[in-house]
Design a protein around this motif. Structure first.
Motif, short mmCIF file in Angstrom:
data_model
loop_
_atom_site.label_atom_id
_atom_site.label_comp_id
_atom_site.label_asym_id
_atom_site.label_seq_id
_atom_site.Cartn_x
_atom_site.Cartn_y
_atom_site.Cartn_z
N TRP A 148 -4.40 1.67 -5.16
CA TRP A 148 -3.48 1.65 -4.03
C TRP A 148 -3.76 0.51 -3.05
N GLN B 100 1.07 6.71 -6.75
CA GLN B 100 -0.13 7.49 -7.04
C GLN B 100 0.11 8.98 -6.87
N ILE C 64 0.84 -1.21 0.00
CA ILE C 64 0.00 0.00 0.00
C ILE C 64 0.87 1.25 0.00
N ALA D 297 2.36 1.81 -3.44
CA ALA D 297 1.29 2.19 -4.37
C ALA D 297 0.87 3.64 -4.17
N LEU D 298 0.75 4.07 -2.92
CA LEU D 298 0.40 5.46 -2.64
C LEU D 298 1.50 6.41 -3.10
#
Length: 437
Positions: free
Chosen positions: A264, A68, A61, A64-65
């Motif tokens: 995410w 992003q 996570i 992924a964030l």
């Protein structure tokens, strides 16, 4: 007379390209050395602390964030670089290099089954784009320079400079090479490999002891007809495994998107599945690269070369890697493909009556050749890693696996230059991602 008059201009061009290629090779080789050192450190840390695996969903996570928030176009990874070479657009952002390096190291620290080639290629492509912009290269020159960046990253991360150079040419278009880039990719790959080695980085040494079958008169010949037939049959299996891997990643990614729309959050799902799979099987052999195992007798690339029999390890590595990549963990596909190929070769060796080390070596390069559509680069890789004695078997494995894998691949931005067979319906110039749709 005309040649002598143009010599100063030619010398100026050669010096200009020589300097920027040297800068590219040294830069990429140095960052790849740092990357490989970090991978070794986090892998050893994970071996010592198995409980790190339980942090994989949270780590996924976090990365992924980060993508992003800061990734933008960089999230497209290798496919962005290939697209920019085929059709220049918005360029390759430099943030791709630090993001993918950090994301891959985190993935390996917590046990995601990913590789390292994708990271090295993205490092090479982002540095090439940055240096190209610095020297204001035009679109044609930038195209060649991006190819050199791919070659530099690949050659340095695996310690295979010739394979890296051929990979930089071959990975763009199925069945077609651009020889205008031959010298730039070779210089960049060789310099990057030298630089990585100069930093004290050493690559895994694989040993294939098979050196041919004696003839009736006692002399050794480089190929045996029956053995070649057996290897060719195995190569079809390697090509089908390549196709299953490439198709599986894209299909499973679509399933993850439907099950979990927020991008995410998908790595958390992949991380939980990885933890469950590892618990179900009761082993950590399928986490990370898989070059070595925390268990001395565990399934690993090194052990597939005649140190045991592992009939289903290739399948479980494929499952673990599909889950990791399809859910969004950062890294590459190639080292897991090495594991799958060598493991499948190990599994088939007693069935076909082929020496385990030879068939593991053929599978090692052939599954990658089929999945990446780079049979020439993989043949050269086999020579650089295992030696040239068994090159006929390696070449047969790579060429047949390439054909058996069909018009699929792990790089969806690849174009079809020449269809693989005369029976293929795919047209020249088509993009693999469009065929999948």
């Amino acid at each position: 007379m005309r040649t002598f008059q143009s010599f100063p201009r030619l010398a100026q061009i050669a010096l200009h390209w020589g300097l920027i290629l040297l800068l590219l090779g040294v830069s990429v080789g140095s960052i790849c050395a740092l990357f490989l050192w970090l991978l070794d450190q986090v892998t050893q840390l994970r071996f010592l602390h198995p409980s790190l695996l339980f942090g994989l969903p949270v780590a996924g996570i976090g990365v992924a964030l980060l993508y992003q928030r800061y990734g933008g176009r960089a999230a497209a990874g290798n496919n962005l670089i290939i697209d920019e070479i085929h059709k220049p657009g918005g360029g390759v952002p430099f943030c791709m290099a630090p993001l993918v390096l950090f994301g891959t190291v985190i993935s390996h620290l917590f046990g995601a089954s990913v590789g390292r080639e994708g990271t090295a290629v993205q490092i090479g492509g982002s540095f090439a784009a940055a240096i190209g912009r610095l020297f204001r290269l035009n679109d044609r020159a930038m195209r060649l320079f991006l190819m050199a960046g791919i070659a530099a990253g690949f050659g340095a991360v695996f310690g295979t400079p010739v394979a890296g150079a051929i990979f930089g040419l071959e990975v763009l278009t199925l069945g077609r090479l651009d020889y205008a880039a031959l010298l730039p990719v070779a210089v960049a790959s060789i310099v990057a490999d030298w630089t990585c080695h100069a930093w004290g980085i050493h690559h895994a040494a694989y040993h294939v002891g098979f050196r041919g079958i004696p003839s009736a008169d006692g002399t050794m010949f480089h190929v045996d007809a029956l053995l070649l037939v057996k290897v060719s049959f195995a190569a079809v299996c390697f090509g089908l495994a390549s196709r299953a891997f490439a198709s599986g990643v894209h299909r499973l990614a679509g399933i993850f998107q439907k099950l979990c729309p927020p991008a995410w959050l998908r790595p958390a799902l992949g991380g939980v599945l990885t933890i469950l799979l590892a618990g179900l099987l009761g082993t950590r052999d399928y986490l990370g690269l898989g070059v070595t195992s925390p268990d001395i007798d565990g399934a690993s690339i090194m052990n597939f070369f005649g140190h045991g029999y592992y009939p289903w390890s290739w399948f479980w590595k494929l499952v673990f890697t599909l889950v990791a990549l399809a859910s969004g963990f950062k890294g590459g596909e190639v080292t897991p493909l090495f594991f799958i190929g060598a493991g499948l070769g190990n599994a088939l060796s007693p069935v076909l009556g082929v020496p385990a080390d030879l068939l593991a070596g053929v599978g090692f390069v052939a599954v990658f050749a089929g999945a990446a559509n780079t049979p020439l680069a993989c043949t050269f890789m086999a020579i650089e890693l295992f030696g040239a004695t068994d090159v006929v078997y390696y070449a047969a494995g790579c060429f047949i696996a390439y054909l058996a894998s069909g018009h699929s691949g792990i790089y969806q931005a690849q174009r079809i230059g020449t269809p693989k067979t005369s029976l293929a319906l795919e047209r020249s110039g088509a993009v693999l991602r469009d065929l999948r749709k």
